[in-house]
Structure formats: structure tokens, C-alpha cells
Design a protein around this motif. Structure first.
Motif, PDB file in Angstrom:
ATOM      1  N   ILE A  59     -38.406 -38.426  10.811  1.00 31.76           N
ATOM      2  CA  ILE A  59     -38.530 -37.029  11.227  1.00 31.76           C
ATOM      3  C   ILE A  59     -37.270 -36.593  11.966  1.00 31.76           C
ATOM      4  O   ILE A  59     -36.752 -35.502  11.743  1.00 31.76           O
ATOM      5  CB  ILE A  59     -39.790 -36.818  12.087  1.00 31.76           C
ATOM      6  CG1 ILE A  59     -41.047 -37.151  11.280  1.00 31.76           C
ATOM      7  CG2 ILE A  59     -39.852 -35.388  12.605  1.00 31.76           C
ATOM      8  CD1 ILE A  59     -42.321 -37.135  12.079  1.00 31.76           C
TER       9      ILE A  59
ATOM     10  N   ALA B  99     -39.374 -30.976   9.472  1.00 34.54           N
ATOM     11  CA  ALA B  99     -38.155 -30.688  10.240  1.00 34.54           C
ATOM     12  C   ALA B  99     -38.326 -29.390  11.027  1.00 34.54           C
ATOM     13  O   ALA B  99     -37.932 -29.308  12.191  1.00 34.54           O
ATOM     14  CB  ALA B  99     -36.960 -30.595   9.309  1.00 34.54           C
TER      15      ALA B  99
ATOM     16  N   LYS C 248     -40.426 -32.424   3.735  1.00 32.39           N
ATOM     17  CA  LYS C 248     -39.376 -32.724   4.713  1.00 32.39           C
ATOM     18  C   LYS C 248     -38.998 -31.476   5.502  1.00 32.39           C
ATOM     19  O   LYS C 248     -38.831 -31.529   6.724  1.00 32.39           O
ATOM     20  CB  LYS C 248     -38.142 -33.275   4.005  1.00 32.39           C
ATOM     21  CG  LYS C 248     -38.330 -34.637   3.392  1.00 32.39           C
ATOM     22  CD  LYS C 248     -37.078 -35.056   2.655  1.00 32.39           C
ATOM     23  CE  LYS C 248     -37.220 -36.368   1.936  1.00 32.39           C
ATOM     24  NZ  LYS C 248     -35.989 -36.750   1.223  1.00 32.39           N
TER      25      LYS C 248
ATOM     26  N   TRP D 111     -34.551 -35.987   9.390  1.00 36.05           N
ATOM     27  CA  TRP D 111     -34.755 -34.730   8.670  1.00 36.05           C
ATOM     28  C   TRP D 111     -34.438 -33.536   9.566  1.00 36.05           C
ATOM     29  O   TRP D 111     -33.904 -32.536   9.111  1.00 36.05           O
ATOM     30  CB  TRP D 111     -36.180 -34.637   8.149  1.00 36.05           C
ATOM     31  CG  TRP D 111     -36.530 -35.699   7.142  1.00 36.05           C
ATOM     32  CD1 TRP D 111     -35.665 -36.407   6.359  1.00 36.05           C
ATOM     33  CD2 TRP D 111     -37.827 -36.170   6.813  1.00 36.05           C
ATOM     34  NE1 TRP D 111     -36.353 -37.290   5.566  1.00 36.05           N
ATOM     35  CE2 TRP D 111     -37.686 -37.169   5.816  1.00 36.05           C
ATOM     36  CE3 TRP D 111     -39.110 -35.855   7.260  1.00 36.05           C
ATOM     37  CZ2 TRP D 111     -38.761 -37.831   5.262  1.00 36.05           C
ATOM     38  CZ3 TRP D 111     -40.191 -36.522   6.708  1.00 36.05           C
ATOM     39  CH2 TRP D 111     -40.012 -37.498   5.714  1.00 36.05           C
ATOM     40  N   LYS D 112     -34.765 -33.666  10.845  1.00 34.10           N
ATOM     41  CA  LYS D 112     -34.478 -32.597  11.802  1.00 34.10           C
ATOM     42  C   LYS D 112     -32.965 -32.401  11.926  1.00 34.10           C
ATOM     43  O   LYS D 112     -32.468 -31.274  11.909  1.00 34.10           O
ATOM     44  CB  LYS D 112     -35.080 -32.966  13.161  1.00 34.10           C
ATOM     45  CG  LYS D 112     -34.856 -31.972  14.254  1.00 34.10           C
ATOM     46  CD  LYS D 112     -35.483 -32.455  15.553  1.00 34.10           C
ATOM     47  CE  LYS D 112     -35.129 -31.594  16.727  1.00 34.10           C
ATOM     48  NZ  LYS D 112     -35.713 -32.107  17.978  1.00 34.10           N
ATOM     49  N   ARG D 113     -32.226 -33.499  12.003  1.00 33.66           N
ATOM     50  CA  ARG D 113     -30.766 -33.439  12.099  1.00 33.66           C
ATOM     51  C   ARG D 113     -30.168 -32.821  10.836  1.00 33.66           C
ATOM     52  O   ARG D 113     -29.269 -31.981  10.895  1.00 33.66           O
ATOM     53  CB  ARG D 113     -30.205 -34.847  12.328  1.00 33.66           C
ATOM     54  CG  ARG D 113     -28.766 -34.876  12.716  1.00 33.66           C
ATOM     55  CD  ARG D 113     -28.247 -36.283  13.033  1.00 33.66           C
ATOM     56  NE  ARG D 113     -29.185 -37.209  13.665  1.00 33.66           N
ATOM     57  CZ  ARG D 113     -29.913 -38.158  13.048  1.00 33.66           C
ATOM     58  NH1 ARG D 113     -29.829 -38.321  11.776  1.00 33.66           N
ATOM     59  NH2 ARG D 113     -30.720 -38.954  13.693  1.00 33.66           N
ATOM     60  N   GLN D 114     -30.688 -33.220   9.669  1.00 29.94           N
ATOM     61  CA  GLN D 114     -30.207 -32.651   8.405  1.00 29.94           C
ATOM     62  C   GLN D 114     -30.488 -31.151   8.336  1.00 29.94           C
ATOM     63  O   GLN D 114     -29.660 -30.384   7.834  1.00 29.94           O
ATOM     64  CB  GLN D 114     -30.875 -33.349   7.223  1.00 29.94           C
ATOM     65  CG  GLN D 114     -30.401 -34.763   7.007  1.00 29.94           C
ATOM     66  CD  GLN D 114     -31.186 -35.464   5.904  1.00 29.94           C
ATOM     67  OE1 GLN D 114     -32.043 -34.874   5.259  1.00 29.94           O
ATOM     68  NE2 GLN D 114     -30.892 -36.736   5.692  1.00 29.94           N
ATOM     69  N   ALA D 115     -31.641 -30.738   8.842  1.00 31.41           N
ATOM     70  CA  ALA D 115     -31.984 -29.314   8.837  1.00 31.41           C
ATOM     71  C   ALA D 115     -31.031 -28.528   9.729  1.00 31.41           C
ATOM     72  O   ALA D 115     -30.573 -27.443   9.366  1.00 31.41           O
ATOM     73  CB  ALA D 115     -33.429 -29.120   9.298  1.00 31.41           C
ATOM     74  N   LYS D 116     -30.697 -29.082  10.887  1.00 29.97           N
ATOM     75  CA  LYS D 116     -29.752 -28.409  11.786  1.00 29.97           C
ATOM     76  C   LYS D 116     -28.384 -28.278  11.125  1.00 29.97           C
ATOM     77  O   LYS D 116     -27.765 -27.221  11.178  1.00 29.97           O
ATOM     78  CB  LYS D 116     -29.599 -29.195  13.088  1.00 29.97           C
ATOM     79  CG  LYS D 116     -30.707 -28.995  14.063  1.00 29.97           C
ATOM     80  CD  LYS D 116     -30.416 -29.760  15.334  1.00 29.97           C
ATOM     81  CE  LYS D 116     -31.519 -29.666  16.334  1.00 29.97           C
ATOM     82  NZ  LYS D 116     -31.233 -30.464  17.546  1.00 29.97           N
TER      83      LYS D 116
END
Length: 94
Positions: free
Chosen positions: A40, A16, A12, A43-48
Motif C-alpha cells: 500500500i 492509494a 491499486k 502504491w501510495k508513493r507511485q500515486a504521488k
């Protein structure tokens, strides 16, 4: 009926990061790794969100709160153990 797939945290994070870099579109990443574009994007939003908390010191504050909570719970366990032992001795005398 298809089976639900589970992805590792490393996978993930890798996807991300690639999405954040932006060399490929979400659709291209989705077809490359056989994952739905919505996943995706999530996961990108969670990473930010995680990145912001890592640099703001919130992660350290959460860790300290957890340690304080553990200390409080250990104290409560000790108190309850003493009370239980006292009551066992009191009722054993009867």
C-alpha cells in the motif's frame, strides 16, 4: 507455498487514494483489504509521483515523444522496405 496475487490498476488506485486521504492507517487498510502495508505504501508513493507528472505537463510531453518515435519508426520501416525490394530485384536479375 503461496501463490502470487495480481491486483488490478483500479484496486491499486483505490487503495492509494484511501491511503492518501488518511482516514485509516496503512495497517488498518492492510487488514481491511488483506494486502501487506508495504504494498500500500508503494502504491501510495507511485500515486504521488504520477500526480506530480500529471500536473506538470510531463505526461503530455512523454505522449508527444512517443508519437514522434512512432513516426520515426514508420519512416525507417518504409526505408528498409524500399531497400529490401531493390535488393530482391537486383539479385533476381543474376
Amino acid at each position: 507455498m503461496s501463490k502470487r496475487r495480481k491486483f488490478s490498476a483500479e484496486f491499486k488506485a483505490k487503495l492509494a487514494l484511501e491511503a492518501l486521504i488518511g482516514e485509516l492507517t496503512l495497517s488498518e487498510l492492510a487488514s481491511k483489504y488483506d494486502v501487506h502495508p508495504t504494498m500500500i505504501a508503494s502504491w501510495k508513493r507511485q500515486a504521488k509521483d504520477g500526480m506530480v507528472s500529471a500536473f506538470s505537463g510531463k505526461a503530455a510531453a512523454v505522449n508527444k515523444d512517443g508519437e514522434a518515435e512512432i513516426r520515426d519508426l514508420h519512416a525507417k520501416i518504409g526505408q528498409l522496405t524500399v531497400e529490401k525490394d531493390f535488393l530482391e530485384r537486383a539479385f533476381a536479375r543474376r
